[in-house]
Design an enzyme around this catalytic site. Structure first.
Site, PDB file in Angstrom:
ATOM      1  N   GLN A 100      -8.654   6.792   5.128  1.00  0.00           N
ATOM      2  CA  GLN A 100      -8.339   8.033   4.424  1.00  0.00           C
ATOM      3  C   GLN A 100      -9.450   8.334   3.428  1.00  0.00           C
ATOM      4  O   GLN A 100      -9.830   7.464   2.637  1.00  0.00           O
ATOM      5  CB  GLN A 100      -7.022   7.899   3.655  1.00  0.00           C
ATOM      6  CG  GLN A 100      -5.803   7.710   4.537  1.00  0.00           C
ATOM      7  CD  GLN A 100      -4.545   7.553   3.705  1.00  0.00           C
ATOM      8  OE1 GLN A 100      -4.540   6.890   2.677  1.00  0.00           O
ATOM      9  NE2 GLN A 100      -3.462   8.153   4.155  1.00  0.00           N
ATOM     10  N   TYR A 171      -1.549  14.360  -4.613  1.00  0.00           N
ATOM     11  CA  TYR A 171      -2.907  13.971  -4.971  1.00  0.00           C
ATOM     12  C   TYR A 171      -3.772  15.235  -5.070  1.00  0.00           C
ATOM     13  O   TYR A 171      -3.295  16.348  -4.888  1.00  0.00           O
ATOM     14  CB  TYR A 171      -3.463  12.976  -3.954  1.00  0.00           C
ATOM     15  CG  TYR A 171      -2.787  11.626  -3.994  1.00  0.00           C
ATOM     16  CD1 TYR A 171      -3.164  10.660  -4.917  1.00  0.00           C
ATOM     17  CD2 TYR A 171      -1.741  11.318  -3.113  1.00  0.00           C
ATOM     18  CE1 TYR A 171      -2.545   9.417  -4.957  1.00  0.00           C
ATOM     19  CE2 TYR A 171      -1.110  10.078  -3.152  1.00  0.00           C
ATOM     20  CZ  TYR A 171      -1.517   9.137  -4.083  1.00  0.00           C
ATOM     21  OH  TYR A 171      -0.889   7.906  -4.119  1.00  0.00           O
ATOM     22  N   GLY A 318       4.511  -0.376   6.171  1.00  0.00           N
ATOM     23  CA  GLY A 318       3.843  -0.692   4.917  1.00  0.00           C
ATOM     24  C   GLY A 318       4.309  -2.020   4.366  1.00  0.00           C
ATOM     25  O   GLY A 318       3.718  -3.072   4.624  1.00  0.00           O
ATOM     26  N   CYS A 342      11.376  -7.213   5.694  1.00  0.00           N
ATOM     27  CA  CYS A 342      11.384  -6.616   4.359  1.00  0.00           C
ATOM     28  C   CYS A 342      12.614  -5.733   4.264  1.00  0.00           C
ATOM     29  O   CYS A 342      12.953  -5.017   5.209  1.00  0.00           O
ATOM     30  CB  CYS A 342      10.110  -5.777   4.162  1.00  0.00           C
ATOM     31  SG  CYS A 342      10.090  -4.811   2.649  1.00  0.00           S
TER      32      CYS A 342
END
Length: 343
Positions: A100, A171, A318, A342
């Protein structure tokens, strides 16, 4: 799991499967380049069977961002050389590498105001320092666009397979695109055409740097879930339609922003498939371009379902990739009971 682990072609790039390691911030070198620790961390996920690897976002200049409050940086040959070494080793395990590129974090920059110039599309308050009013970018916009092109050229030189425009979640690029943060009255503000100008210029600079056949993707947030922020009805669908008409290999779908971080980075309290409804709405509205979707998709059965259904073309993991770097290989080999899940 035939769909999850079949090859997937993105332009000239063929992925060995449809499972990506999602971009997350982690320890980098003092100059923002790849550190030995980060190199080892990413390589372990390549060994674990991920078909596509994302490091943290790479900022294209250190004029407004500093490594201590940001992700990676890519603007010089030293950083590019270390990136190239990592990409080469990732390729040795059959994985591809996406990066990115971002002109910066803008109002969500974590940098100490005593050492950092906080900038934005307008005179917004800095997210982490509410007493600080961001400098409104003017002529510096053209410098940032040029930096996007330069960093794209360095990324291609380093052997990166896919470049993603970092245009999501509040952002800097998204601050220009969004009415809630863009109150300009020049050619970069007002109408949606004007507010997307910075994004378009950054994308064009990247395309010029890498050539017509190099895969470029975009990460985009159709819904911010804050007062005054983007909604599906208020520009969320319209922007997605515009992105579909551009030369993007796929859309990396996202949800939320810094004010709603639990939506952008789902916690243990969010439901499984926490961002799927965003993709479902986009599909319903006729957005047919390939998707990469994230958000608690670590249940192998659900991951297979969303790909088989056509809702998405790839999934990204992630925090699950942190809990168990070998999730892909364990799922592929029927060792689901061995996975460290997770929550």
């Amino acid at each position: 799991m035939s769909h999850l682990f079949e090859e997937y072609k993105i332009g000239s790039v063929t992925l060995k499967n449809r499972v990506a390691m999602a971009p997350m911030g982690h320890v980098h070198a003092a100059d923002g380049g790849v550190s030995e620790q980060q190199h080892a961390y990413i390589l372990e996920r390549a060994k674990g069977g991920f078909g596509l690897i994302y490091p943290s976002a790479h900022t294209v200049t250190d004029k407004y961002e500093k490594p201590e409050g940001s992700g990676n940086f890519l603007f010089n040959y030293s950083q590019a050389a270390r990136l190239a070494h990592l990409v080469d080793e990732v390729h040795q395990y059959g994985a591809k590498f996406a990066i990115q590129l971002t002109p910066g974090y803008g109002r969500v920059n974590k940098g100490n105001p005593a050492q950092t110039i906080h900038v934005s599309a307008s005179d917004n308050r800095a997210f982490y320092y509410p007493d600080v009013v961001c400098h409104t970018l003017t002529v510096e916009i053209h410098e940032l666009v040029a930096c996007m092109g330069k960093s794209a050229a360095l990324a291609k030189m380093a052997g990166v397979d896919i470049i993603e425009i970092h245009a999501y979640g509040g952002y800097l690029i998204d601050q220009f695109m969004s009415k809630v943060w863009n109150r300009r009255d020049d050619e970069y503000g007002g109408s949606l055409d004007n507010r997307m100008r910075f994004f378009n210029e950054c994308t064009q600079a990247v395309r010029r740097a890498v050539g017509p056949d190099f895969p470029i993707s975009v990460k985009y947030t159709p819904v911010h879930e804050i007062e005054g922020g983007r909604t599906f009805e208020d520009e969320g669908i319209e922007i997605a339609r515009r992105l579909q008409d551009m030369d993007f290999a796929y859309m990396h779908v996202d949800y939320g922003c810094y004010e709603r971080w639990n939506l952008a980075i789902p916690s243990a309290y969010e439901k499984q498939g926490a961002q799927l409804h965003v993709a479902e709405r986009l599909r319903k509205e006729g957005i047919t371009m390939p998707f990469l979707i994230q958000g608690k998709l670590n249940d192998p059965v659900e991951a297979e379902r969303v790909i088989e259904s056509g809702l998405t073309d790839m999934i990204a993991l992630g925090k699950q990739s942190l809990a168990d770097p070998y999730w892909p290989s364990k799922v592929k080999n029927g060792r689901v009971d061995d996975i460290d899940f997770c929550c």
